[in-house]
Design an enzyme around this catalytic site. Structure first.
Site, PDB file in Angstrom:
ATOM      1  CB  THR A  80     -30.229  -9.569  13.746  1.00 31.21           C
ATOM      2  OG1 THR A  80     -29.366 -10.466  15.259  1.00 31.21           O
ATOM      3  CG2 THR A  80     -29.240 -10.057  12.478  1.00 31.21           C
ATOM      4  NE  ARG A 108     -25.772 -17.711  20.909  1.00 28.84           N
ATOM      5  CZ  ARG A 108     -26.508 -17.103  20.181  1.00 28.84           C
ATOM      6  NH1 ARG A 108     -26.197 -15.669  20.159  1.00 28.84           N
ATOM      7  NH2 ARG A 108     -27.680 -17.250  19.518  1.00 28.84           N
ATOM      8  CB  VAL A 109     -19.528 -16.702  19.623  1.00 28.33           C
ATOM      9  CG1 VAL A 109     -19.524 -16.326  17.933  1.00 28.33           C
ATOM     10  CG2 VAL A 109     -18.507 -16.207  20.262  1.00 28.33           C
ATOM     11  N   GLY A 110     -22.726 -16.235  18.620  1.00 25.71           N
ATOM     12  CA  GLY A 110     -23.756 -16.602  17.794  1.00 25.71           C
ATOM     13  C   GLY A 110     -23.608 -17.010  16.224  1.00 25.71           C
ATOM     14  CG  ASP A 111     -26.707 -16.752  13.830  1.00 27.32           C
ATOM     15  OD1 ASP A 111     -26.999 -16.461  15.160  1.00 27.32           O
ATOM     16  OD2 ASP A 111     -27.591 -16.627  12.804  1.00 27.32           O
ATOM     17  CB  THR A 131     -32.435 -12.549  11.618  1.00 26.92           C
ATOM     18  OG1 THR A 131     -32.599 -12.057  13.018  1.00 26.92           O
ATOM     19  CG2 THR A 131     -33.703 -12.414  10.879  1.00 26.92           C
ATOM     20  N   GLY A 132     -32.594 -14.789  13.756  1.00 24.74           N
ATOM     21  CA  GLY A 132     -33.394 -15.743  14.403  1.00 24.74           C
ATOM     22  C   GLY A 132     -32.574 -16.352  15.339  1.00 24.74           C
ATOM     23  CG  HIS A 133     -32.887 -20.528  18.302  1.00 25.11           C
ATOM     24  ND1 HIS A 133     -32.267 -21.754  18.089  1.00 25.11           N
ATOM     25  CD2 HIS A 133     -32.721 -20.219  19.491  1.00 25.11           C
ATOM     26  CE1 HIS A 133     -32.154 -22.212  19.282  1.00 25.11           C
ATOM     27  NE2 HIS A 133     -32.361 -21.318  19.932  1.00 25.11           N
TER      28      HIS A 133
HETATM   29  N1  ASP Z   1     -29.186 -14.849  15.098  1.00 27.85           N
HETATM   30  C1  ASP Z   1     -28.929 -13.874  16.330  1.00 27.85           C
HETATM   31  C2  ASP Z   1     -28.150 -14.703  17.214  1.00 27.85           C
HETATM   32  O1  ASP Z   1     -28.707 -15.754  17.787  1.00 27.85           O
HETATM   33  C3  ASP Z   1     -30.035 -13.459  16.868  1.00 27.85           C
HETATM   34  C4  ASP Z   1     -31.061 -12.820  15.643  1.00 27.85           C
HETATM   35  O2  ASP Z   1     -30.821 -12.767  14.712  1.00 27.85           O
HETATM   36  O3  ASP Z   1     -32.246 -12.525  16.217  1.00 27.85           O
HETATM   37  O4  ASP Z   1     -27.299 -14.148  17.981  1.00 27.85           O
END
Ligand code: ASP
Length: 220
Positions: A80, A108-111, A131-133
């Protein structure tokens, strides 16, 4: 890949998700924002292999083995990339894109392409990229939540901390964000293990990866 972009002047936004073979998904998101489409605009396509490095293949295999997608934290090294900016006219913007290792694992489609979660920009308040979960980020609307705290009068530091801690305590979700307020105050904060970041303000460059490890350089 997923990506989104937002213009803080009028809250116009564009997003793309699950796109393949696009060299720069943020540019595509911008074209969507400006109501033009990739093929018409001659956005260059490249073979999918060119976007997959040996390192990310190994990482994907490792994550699959560890079933990392189901853990409520964030995979290290997700691919990301985020940016926020305030220009001299007071305009704010953000962009977030991801190669989405979790996307590949669970389809899946993420955030990252979701406005309010992957990022937000409003000239009246500030701009955030996250960024993250992703599942946790979506549920708490992390970017908008951080800006809500800025609107409530918190410092950028406190706003980022409150938003990230809420996500952690409520969902055990880890992540990070970069935020710049309309007054030019900025913060890079994370609850995940590391977050490479860099910031430029008044000719001074600052950058870091780990906590308590900030390097400063004069650009003049
Ligand atoms: N947020 C991103 C996702 O879940 C991954 C990330 O930024 O670490 O697709």
């Amino acid at each position: 890949m997923d990506a989104s972009i937002m213009d803080g002047r009028d809250l116009s936004a564009g997003a793309v998700s699950a796109v393949r073979c696009i060299a720069n998904p943020t540019k595509l998101a911008r074209l969507v924002m400006e109501k033009k489409f990739a093929a018409d605009m001659g956005i260059p396509e490249i073979p999918v292999e060119k976007l997959i490095t040996e390192r990310s293949k190994k990482h994907l295999e490792k994550e699959k083995l560890e079933k990392g997608a189901h853990k409520a934290d964030c995979p290290k090294n997700s691919g990301t990339v985020g940016a926020v900016a305030l220009d001299c006219k007071g305009n704010l913007a953000y962009a977030t894109s991801t190669g989405g290792i979790v996307n590949k694992m669970v389809g899946r489609v993420g955030d990252s392409p979701c406005i309010g979660a992957g990022g937000y920009a409003d000239n009246n308040v500030g701009a955030v990229s996250t960024t993250g979960h992703g599942e946790s980020i979506l549920k708490v609307n992390l970017a908008r939540l951080a800006l809500f705290h800025v609107e409530q009068g918190k410092t950028v530091d406190a706003a980022a901390e409150l938003a990230l801690n809420y996500m952690k305590s409520k969902l055990k979700g880890l992540g990070g964000l970069i935020l710049v307020s309309k007054t030019g105050d900025w913060v890079a904060k994370w609850t995940s293990a590391t977050m490479p970041w860099a910031a430029v303000k008044n000719g001074k460059l600052q950058a870091g990866i780990d906590l308590c490890d900030t390097k400063t350089m004069d650009l003049h």
